[in-house]
Enzyme design. Structure first.
Site, short mmCIF file in Angstrom:
data_model
loop_
_atom_site.label_atom_id
_atom_site.label_comp_id
_atom_site.label_asym_id
_atom_site.label_seq_id
_atom_site.Cartn_x
_atom_site.Cartn_y
_atom_site.Cartn_z
N GLY A 77 29.89 -54.82 -78.21
CA GLY A 77 28.43 -54.97 -78.23
C GLY A 77 27.81 -54.59 -76.89
N GLN B 112 24.60 -61.15 -82.82
CA GLN B 112 24.79 -62.48 -83.40
C GLN B 112 24.34 -62.57 -84.86
OE1 GLN B 112 26.45 -65.01 -82.41
NE2 GLN B 112 26.79 -64.50 -80.27
N THR C 152 39.66 -41.40 -77.82
CA THR C 152 40.43 -41.46 -79.06
C THR C 152 40.11 -42.75 -79.81
OG1 THR C 152 42.15 -40.16 -78.04
CG2 THR C 152 42.78 -41.37 -80.02
N CYS D 137 29.66 -73.34 -64.81
CA CYS D 137 30.05 -73.91 -63.52
C CYS D 137 30.45 -72.77 -62.59
CB CYS D 137 31.20 -74.88 -63.72
SG CYS D 137 31.47 -75.87 -62.27
N1 PLP Z 1 24.95 -59.57 -77.31
C1 PLP Z 1 24.99 -60.84 -77.75
C2 PLP Z 1 23.76 -61.48 -78.29
C3 PLP Z 1 26.19 -61.55 -77.67
O1 PLP Z 1 26.23 -62.82 -78.09
C4 PLP Z 1 27.32 -60.91 -77.13
C5 PLP Z 1 28.60 -61.64 -77.00
O2 PLP Z 1 28.64 -62.84 -76.87
C6 PLP Z 1 27.21 -59.58 -76.71
C7 PLP Z 1 25.99 -58.94 -76.82
C8 PLP Z 1 28.37 -58.84 -76.14
O3 PLP Z 1 29.22 -58.39 -77.16
P1 PLP Z 1 30.71 -57.95 -76.78
O4 PLP Z 1 31.45 -59.19 -76.46
O5 PLP Z 1 31.24 -57.27 -78.00
O6 PLP Z 1 30.59 -57.02 -75.63
#
Ligand code: PLP
Length: 421
Positions: free
Chosen positions: A79, A186, A244, A332
């Protein structure tokens, strides 16, 4: 060892927004691509080409999850890469536009990328949010400028579950000629996603939030949208993402997307009922507890709760001792507890932000998990409060208040201390 009331599983996992367990059907679907079908899909011989066909089948399934066409979906590594790619592409394809808008409550996958852009001389506006975690569309409209290259607003917040009005954001962007990206990492499996209905130009996904492995994501790029690749190399993904292919993970993502589409409505009803039961019970039995973020619209899986007088990190540790996995809204760092940027942006008082935990349910959670949690959490909160020397003093200054309705939209509905030592 934990009490007899525990389910047969060795722990209770209530942190599905962090990651999810890979579904057995997903493991089964991907295994052949780690054993016999290990060819390179770019090879000209059949052993490789056959593998390529499975990538395309997976792409179709991921596209179906968001109502896109397969040509509009590229696979990425996660993501984070999808988010970075969309914003970077908008800047590179519009070199005269050097302003980016995002929100103050995005995941660090966006926030930190945008902070890095600032260091490179770009201008970034982090749109503030309301006390309930929602955004003000009028403010967004006022913030968009002729030199705005892209607006990036998440579909649903990972800490509070608050859902953003993406169709309205995209319509506003379209009317002002600015591309719109949404981080929907999410959302899938929890709420329907439809890129045609919302009209976004870019949308990010990550498979590990959807019962597929970590290390595979996808980016939707609306047809005819100019795109500058982020990872430059070979001609994979029709020249839009070099490297790849991670075939097994792509196939896994496809299977997970298919399962999510099949199970989504029924599962959501079930999980929402469990989530609401937890929220109602905790807010009505634990004094000085409150929910962070709007009650609706919200992911059916997520609740973010504060228990005043309790350090969330300590509570997490105690829950862990009982085999319950949840996460906190604070981190933390170097010995001091830093409240989450999401709760800070929502103006949640520091003490309350530090006492917040996030519970995020998923398809594997059962009534037995909920019973176990509810049996122990109120007791732990009471014990931690009585071990907190400042709590007694704090109570002297305000009457006991219980949230007996759990319908409060206003986060100030539970009395807040005006002064904490
Ligand atoms: N965006 C949101 C809202 C997320 O909750 C997360 C991961 O917790 C990410 C992006 C990042 O995704 P990834 O862990 O696949 O890089």
């Amino acid at each position: 060892m934990v009490g007899e009331e525990r389910t047969e599983r060795s722990f209770i996992y209530l942190d599905n927004n962090a990651t999810t367990k890979v579904a057995p059907e997903v493991v089964e679907a991907m295994l052949p691509f780690l054993t016999e079908l290990w060819g390179n899909p770019s090879s000209v011989y059949r052993f490789g080409r056959e593998v390529g066909k499975h990538i395309e089948a997976a792409r179709e399934k991921v596209a179906a999850l968001i109502n896109a066409t397969p040509e509009e979906v590229i696979f990425t590594s996660c993501g984070t890469e999808s988010n970075n790619s969309a914003i970077e592409s908008a800047l590179r394809t519009n070199p005269d536009k050097r302003h980016v808008i995002t929100t103050a409550v995005e995941h660090s996958a966006n926030i930190n990328f945008c902070k890095a852009l600032r260091k490179q001389g770009y201008e970034v506006t982090f749109l503030p949010v309301e006390a309930d975690g929602s955004i003000d569309l009028h403010l967004l409209e006022e913030t968009i400028r002729p030199d705005t290259a892209i607006v990036s607003v998440m579909t649903a917040n990972n800490e509070t579950g608050v859902i953003f009005p993406i169709a309205e954001v995209a319509a506003l962007c379209r009317s002002l000629g600015v591309p719109c990206h949404t981080d929907a990492v999410q959302a899938p499996g929890k709420i329907p996603i439809d890129v045609r209905a919302t009209g976004v130009d870019f949308l990010s996904l990550s498979a590990h939030k959807l019962h597929a492995p970590k290390g595979i994501g996808a980016l939707f790029i609306k047809r005819n949208t100019p795109y500058a690749p982020y990872v430059i190399g070979g001609h994979q993904e029709k020249g839009r993402r070099g490297g790849t292919e991670n075939v097994a993970n792509m196939v896994a993502f496809g299977k997970a997307a298919e399962l999510a589409l099949q199970n989504q409505p029924e599962e959501n009803r079930r999980v929402r009922a469990l989530r609401d039961q937890i929220e109602h019970h905790l807010l009505t039995t634990i004094p000085y507890s409150s929910r962070n973020g709007a009650r609706e619209p919200r992911l059916p899986t997520t609740t973010n709760l504060s228990f005043e007088g309790v350090e969330a990190e300590t509570l997490l540790f105690q829950l862990d001792q009982l085999g319950i996995c949840v996460s906190s809204g604070s981190a933390c760092t170097s010995g001091s507890v830093k409240p989450s940027h999401v709760l800070t942006a929502m103006d949640v008082p520091l003490e309350r932000a530090r006492s917040s935990i996030r519970l995020s349910l998923g398809i594997d959670n059962t009534q037995a998990d909920v019973d176990y949690l509810l049996q122990h959490l109120p007791r732990l909160v009471a014990e931690l409060r009585s071990a907190n020397p400042q709590w007694e003093e704090h109570l002297r200054h305000k009457p006991i208040r219980l949230d007996t309705t759990t319908k409060h939209e206003d986060r100030h509905s539970v009395a807040l201390p005006t002064h904490r030592n």
